[in-house]
Design a protein around this motif. Structure first.
Motif, PDB file in Angstrom:
ATOM      1  N   THR A  60       1.619  -6.416 -50.097  1.00 55.52           N
ATOM      2  CA  THR A  60       1.230  -5.642 -51.274  1.00 55.52           C
ATOM      3  C   THR A  60       2.096  -6.111 -52.427  1.00 55.52           C
ATOM      4  O   THR A  60       3.226  -6.581 -52.230  1.00 55.52           O
ATOM      5  CB  THR A  60       1.426  -4.127 -51.063  1.00 55.52           C
ATOM      6  OG1 THR A  60       2.789  -3.866 -50.757  1.00 55.52           O
ATOM      7  CG2 THR A  60       0.522  -3.611 -49.964  1.00 55.52           C
ATOM      8  N   ALA A  61       1.568  -5.987 -53.632  1.00 54.98           N
ATOM      9  CA  ALA A  61       2.317  -6.436 -54.804  1.00 54.98           C
ATOM     10  C   ALA A  61       1.885  -5.654 -56.032  1.00 54.98           C
ATOM     11  O   ALA A  61       0.711  -5.301 -56.173  1.00 54.98           O
ATOM     12  CB  ALA A  61       2.085  -7.931 -55.028  1.00 54.98           C
ATOM     13  N   ASP A  62       2.853  -5.394 -56.898  1.00 58.13           N
ATOM     14  CA  ASP A  62       2.559  -4.846 -58.216  1.00 58.13           C
ATOM     15  C   ASP A  62       2.427  -6.036 -59.155  1.00 58.13           C
ATOM     16  O   ASP A  62       3.400  -6.766 -59.372  1.00 58.13           O
ATOM     17  CB  ASP A  62       3.688  -3.915 -58.678  1.00 58.13           C
ATOM     18  CG  ASP A  62       3.746  -2.651 -57.846  1.00 58.13           C
ATOM     19  OD1 ASP A  62       2.682  -2.034 -57.654  1.00 58.13           O
ATOM     20  OD2 ASP A  62       4.842  -2.285 -57.391  1.00 58.13           O
ATOM     21  N   LEU A  63       1.226  -6.257 -59.663  1.00 59.12           N
ATOM     22  CA  LEU A  63       0.959  -7.430 -60.483  1.00 59.12           C
ATOM     23  C   LEU A  63       0.770  -7.036 -61.942  1.00 59.12           C
ATOM     24  O   LEU A  63       0.092  -6.056 -62.247  1.00 59.12           O
ATOM     25  CB  LEU A  63      -0.296  -8.155 -59.986  1.00 59.12           C
ATOM     26  CG  LEU A  63      -0.260  -8.649 -58.539  1.00 59.12           C
ATOM     27  CD1 LEU A  63      -1.595  -9.275 -58.164  1.00 59.12           C
ATOM     28  CD2 LEU A  63       0.872  -9.642 -58.331  1.00 59.12           C
ATOM     29  N   ARG A  69      -1.246  -2.172 -58.612  1.00 61.89           N
ATOM     30  CA  ARG A  69      -0.844  -2.433 -57.228  1.00 61.89           C
ATOM     31  C   ARG A  69      -2.041  -3.004 -56.472  1.00 61.89           C
ATOM     32  O   ARG A  69      -3.124  -2.434 -56.487  1.00 61.89           O
ATOM     33  CB  ARG A  69      -0.376  -1.149 -56.564  1.00 61.89           C
ATOM     34  CG  ARG A  69       0.186  -1.391 -55.179  1.00 61.89           C
ATOM     35  CD  ARG A  69       1.203  -0.299 -54.834  1.00 61.89           C
ATOM     36  NE  ARG A  69       1.943  -0.589 -53.643  1.00 61.89           N
ATOM     37  CZ  ARG A  69       3.024  -1.364 -53.587  1.00 61.89           C
ATOM     38  NH1 ARG A  69       3.478  -1.930 -54.666  1.00 61.89           N
ATOM     39  NH2 ARG A  69       3.644  -1.559 -52.457  1.00 61.89           N
ATOM     40  N   TYR A  70      -1.815  -4.117 -55.816  1.00 62.17           N
ATOM     41  CA  TYR A  70      -2.862  -4.815 -55.079  1.00 62.17           C
ATOM     42  C   TYR A  70      -2.421  -5.057 -53.641  1.00 62.17           C
ATOM     43  O   TYR A  70      -1.240  -5.272 -53.366  1.00 62.17           O
ATOM     44  CB  TYR A  70      -3.148  -6.197 -55.695  1.00 62.17           C
ATOM     45  CG  TYR A  70      -3.887  -6.158 -57.005  1.00 62.17           C
ATOM     46  CD1 TYR A  70      -5.260  -6.347 -57.047  1.00 62.17           C
ATOM     47  CD2 TYR A  70      -3.215  -5.967 -58.204  1.00 62.17           C
ATOM     48  CE1 TYR A  70      -5.953  -6.324 -58.241  1.00 62.17           C
ATOM     49  CE2 TYR A  70      -3.907  -5.945 -59.412  1.00 62.17           C
ATOM     50  CZ  TYR A  70      -5.265  -6.122 -59.423  1.00 62.17           C
ATOM     51  OH  TYR A  70      -5.951  -6.109 -60.605  1.00 62.17           O
ATOM     52  N   GLY A  97     -17.269 -12.698 -56.859  1.00 63.79           N
ATOM     53  CA  GLY A  97     -18.245 -11.641 -57.077  1.00 63.79           C
ATOM     54  C   GLY A  97     -18.055 -10.463 -56.131  1.00 63.79           C
ATOM     55  O   GLY A  97     -18.126  -9.303 -56.540  1.00 63.79           O
ATOM     56  N   LEU A  98     -17.790 -10.755 -54.859  1.00 62.33           N
ATOM     57  CA  LEU A  98     -17.561  -9.681 -53.896  1.00 62.33           C
ATOM     58  C   LEU A  98     -16.287  -8.911 -54.227  1.00 62.33           C
ATOM     59  O   LEU A  98     -16.272  -7.675 -54.213  1.00 62.33           O
ATOM     60  CB  LEU A  98     -17.492 -10.242 -52.472  1.00 62.33           C
ATOM     61  CG  LEU A  98     -18.810 -10.703 -51.869  1.00 62.33           C
ATOM     62  CD1 LEU A  98     -18.570 -11.448 -50.552  1.00 62.33           C
ATOM     63  CD2 LEU A  98     -19.761  -9.540 -51.660  1.00 62.33           C
ATOM     64  N   LEU A  99     -15.222  -9.620 -54.539  1.00 63.66           N
ATOM     65  CA  LEU A  99     -13.963  -8.940 -54.850  1.00 63.66           C
ATOM     66  C   LEU A  99     -14.070  -8.056 -56.088  1.00 63.66           C
ATOM     67  O   LEU A  99     -13.493  -6.973 -56.139  1.00 63.66           O
ATOM     68  CB  LEU A  99     -12.835  -9.959 -55.031  1.00 63.66           C
ATOM     69  CG  LEU A  99     -12.312 -10.573 -53.749  1.00 63.66           C
ATOM     70  CD1 LEU A  99     -11.377 -11.729 -54.047  1.00 63.66           C
ATOM     71  CD2 LEU A  99     -11.618  -9.523 -52.892  1.00 63.66           C
ATOM     72  N   ARG A 100     -14.812  -8.493 -57.079  1.00 71.97           N
ATOM     73  CA  ARG A 100     -14.947  -7.698 -58.309  1.00 71.97           C
ATOM     74  C   ARG A 100     -15.653  -6.367 -58.038  1.00 71.97           C
ATOM     75  O   ARG A 100     -15.403  -5.386 -58.731  1.00 71.97           O
ATOM     76  CB  ARG A 100     -15.699  -8.484 -59.390  1.00 71.97           C
ATOM     77  CG  ARG A 100     -14.949  -9.693 -59.907  1.00 71.97           C
ATOM     78  CD  ARG A 100     -13.591  -9.361 -60.513  1.00 71.97           C
ATOM     79  NE  ARG A 100     -13.747  -8.471 -61.656  1.00 71.97           N
ATOM     80  CZ  ARG A 100     -12.894  -7.488 -61.969  1.00 71.97           C
ATOM     81  NH1 ARG A 100     -11.833  -7.269 -61.240  1.00 71.97           N
ATOM     82  NH2 ARG A 100     -13.120  -6.727 -63.011  1.00 71.97           N
ATOM     83  N   GLN A 101     -16.499  -6.314 -57.019  1.00 68.77           N
ATOM     84  CA  GLN A 101     -17.153  -5.046 -56.670  1.00 68.77           C
ATOM     85  C   GLN A 101     -16.154  -4.004 -56.194  1.00 68.77           C
ATOM     86  O   GLN A 101     -16.426  -2.813 -56.234  1.00 68.77           O
ATOM     87  CB  GLN A 101     -18.186  -5.266 -55.568  1.00 68.77           C
ATOM     88  CG  GLN A 101     -19.371  -6.066 -56.011  1.00 68.77           C
ATOM     89  CD  GLN A 101     -20.330  -6.214 -54.857  1.00 68.77           C
ATOM     90  OE1 GLN A 101     -20.600  -5.272 -54.134  1.00 68.77           O
ATOM     91  NE2 GLN A 101     -20.829  -7.417 -54.701  1.00 68.77           N
ATOM     92  N   TYR A 102     -15.009  -4.456 -55.726  1.00 66.90           N
ATOM     93  CA  TYR A 102     -13.978  -3.560 -55.209  1.00 66.90           C
ATOM     94  C   TYR A 102     -12.774  -3.502 -56.157  1.00 66.90           C
ATOM     95  O   TYR A 102     -11.685  -3.120 -55.740  1.00 66.90           O
ATOM     96  CB  TYR A 102     -13.535  -4.039 -53.815  1.00 66.90           C
ATOM     97  CG  TYR A 102     -14.675  -4.047 -52.837  1.00 66.90           C
ATOM     98  CD1 TYR A 102     -15.079  -2.875 -52.212  1.00 66.90           C
ATOM     99  CD2 TYR A 102     -15.370  -5.223 -52.555  1.00 66.90           C
ATOM    100  CE1 TYR A 102     -16.144  -2.868 -51.322  1.00 66.90           C
ATOM    101  CE2 TYR A 102     -16.431  -5.217 -51.670  1.00 66.90           C
ATOM    102  CZ  TYR A 102     -16.813  -4.044 -51.057  1.00 66.90           C
ATOM    103  OH  TYR A 102     -17.868  -4.043 -50.177  1.00 66.90           O
ATOM    104  N   ASP A 103     -12.987  -3.893 -57.399  1.00 65.88           N
ATOM    105  CA  ASP A 103     -11.900  -3.972 -58.390  1.00 65.88           C
ATOM    106  C   ASP A 103     -10.806  -4.922 -57.918  1.00 65.88           C
ATOM    107  O   ASP A 103      -9.638  -4.742 -58.233  1.00 65.88           O
ATOM    108  CB  ASP A 103     -11.330  -2.582 -58.701  1.00 65.88           C
ATOM    109  CG  ASP A 103     -12.365  -1.672 -59.341  1.00 65.88           C
ATOM    110  OD1 ASP A 103     -13.170  -2.188 -60.144  1.00 65.88           O
ATOM    111  OD2 ASP A 103     -12.383  -0.469 -59.024  1.00 65.88           O
ATOM    112  N   GLY A 104     -11.197  -5.912 -57.139  1.00 69.78           N
ATOM    113  CA  GLY A 104     -10.259  -6.914 -56.651  1.00 69.78           C
ATOM    114  C   GLY A 104     -10.245  -8.130 -57.555  1.00 69.78           C
ATOM    115  O   GLY A 104     -10.947  -8.197 -58.569  1.00 69.78           O
ATOM    116  N   TRP A 105      -9.458  -9.089 -57.170  1.00 67.33           N
ATOM    117  CA  TRP A 105      -9.262 -10.277 -57.983  1.00 67.33           C
ATOM    118  C   TRP A 105      -8.988 -11.459 -57.083  1.00 67.33           C
ATOM    119  O   TRP A 105      -8.525 -11.304 -55.962  1.00 67.33           O
ATOM    120  CB  TRP A 105      -8.070 -10.064 -58.916  1.00 67.33           C
ATOM    121  CG  TRP A 105      -8.045 -11.059 -60.013  1.00 67.33           C
ATOM    122  CD1 TRP A 105      -7.231 -12.151 -60.090  1.00 67.33           C
ATOM    123  CD2 TRP A 105      -8.865 -11.089 -61.159  1.00 67.33           C
ATOM    124  NE1 TRP A 105      -7.521 -12.850 -61.226  1.00 67.33           N
ATOM    125  CE2 TRP A 105      -8.513 -12.215 -61.914  1.00 67.33           C
ATOM    126  CE3 TRP A 105      -9.887 -10.279 -61.635  1.00 67.33           C
ATOM    127  CZ2 TRP A 105      -9.134 -12.547 -63.095  1.00 67.33           C
ATOM    128  CZ3 TRP A 105     -10.490 -10.614 -62.825  1.00 67.33           C
ATOM    129  CH2 TRP A 105     -10.110 -11.724 -63.535  1.00 67.33           C
TER     130      TRP A 105
END
Length: 181
Positions: free
Chosen positions: A93-96, A112-113, A160-168
């Motif tokens: 985990t990381a605070d980015l 936090r990711y 595209g998949l990650l952006r659906q989950y507010d990911g990066w």
């Protein structure tokens, strides 16, 4: 070109419905399962190492989406290394801090990711390839791969998949050096 728009629309609708089927999934267990599934492709000379935190990291995701994300990035790494190399997979985990947008993508929001890192010892990417890596259907491969398609969907699909989950997704690579996704 209308068929491409129609196809893209269908993919988009499919992805929206899969994001609605979220559940808690162990990141390490899913990644280990994908690595087991892909193990016949490693051959004798591709070594795989993993490192997981002591406390399990669960993510709220549709399991098939997470599996596809891990699979696409690992396949890209395996193909880039050829017959020899090392594939390293780990999570933490990381605070980015907010990150710059690259290659036409928006800026990464800070926060936090849960991170899943996949790194290979392949030849790396030139600045031009890295800049275009998230373009749909962009590929550096001249031949059809084992599944019968020319690659080029991996990074755009993962993004595209990650952006659906507010990911990066961050891509770090230099020609002649390792690539980390």
């Amino acid at each position: 070109h209308n068929y491409l728009k129609e196809f893209a629309g269908k993919l988009s609708a499919l992805n929206r419905t899969s994001a609605e089927r979220r559940e808690k999934v162990s990141l390490a267990a899913m990644a280990e399962g994908v690595l087991t599934e892909l193990s016949p492709r490693f051959g004798e000379h591709i070594r795989v190492s993993t490192k997981w935190p002591k406390q399990a990291l669960d993510v709220d995701v549709a399991p098939d989406d997470l599996k596809q994300i891990v699979r696409e990035v690992c396949l890209n790494s395996i193909e880039s290394m050829g017959e020899r190399g090392e594939l390293r997979v780990w999570s933490d985990t990381a605070d980015l801090a907010p990150g710059p947008g690259e290659a036409g993508r928006p800026q990464r929001p800070g926060g936090r990711y849960v991170r899943l890192c996949i790194e290979d010892t392949g030849p790396g990417m030139t600045p031009e390839v890295r800049r275009r890596a998230f373009e749909p259907y962009f590929t550096t491969k001249a031949k059809t791969n084992a599944e019968g398609y020319r690659a080029g969907r991996g990074f755009p699909l993962v993004y595209g998949l990650l952006r659906q989950y507010d990911g990066w997704v961050d891509l770090k690579s230099e020609s002649g050096r390792t690539t980390r996704v």
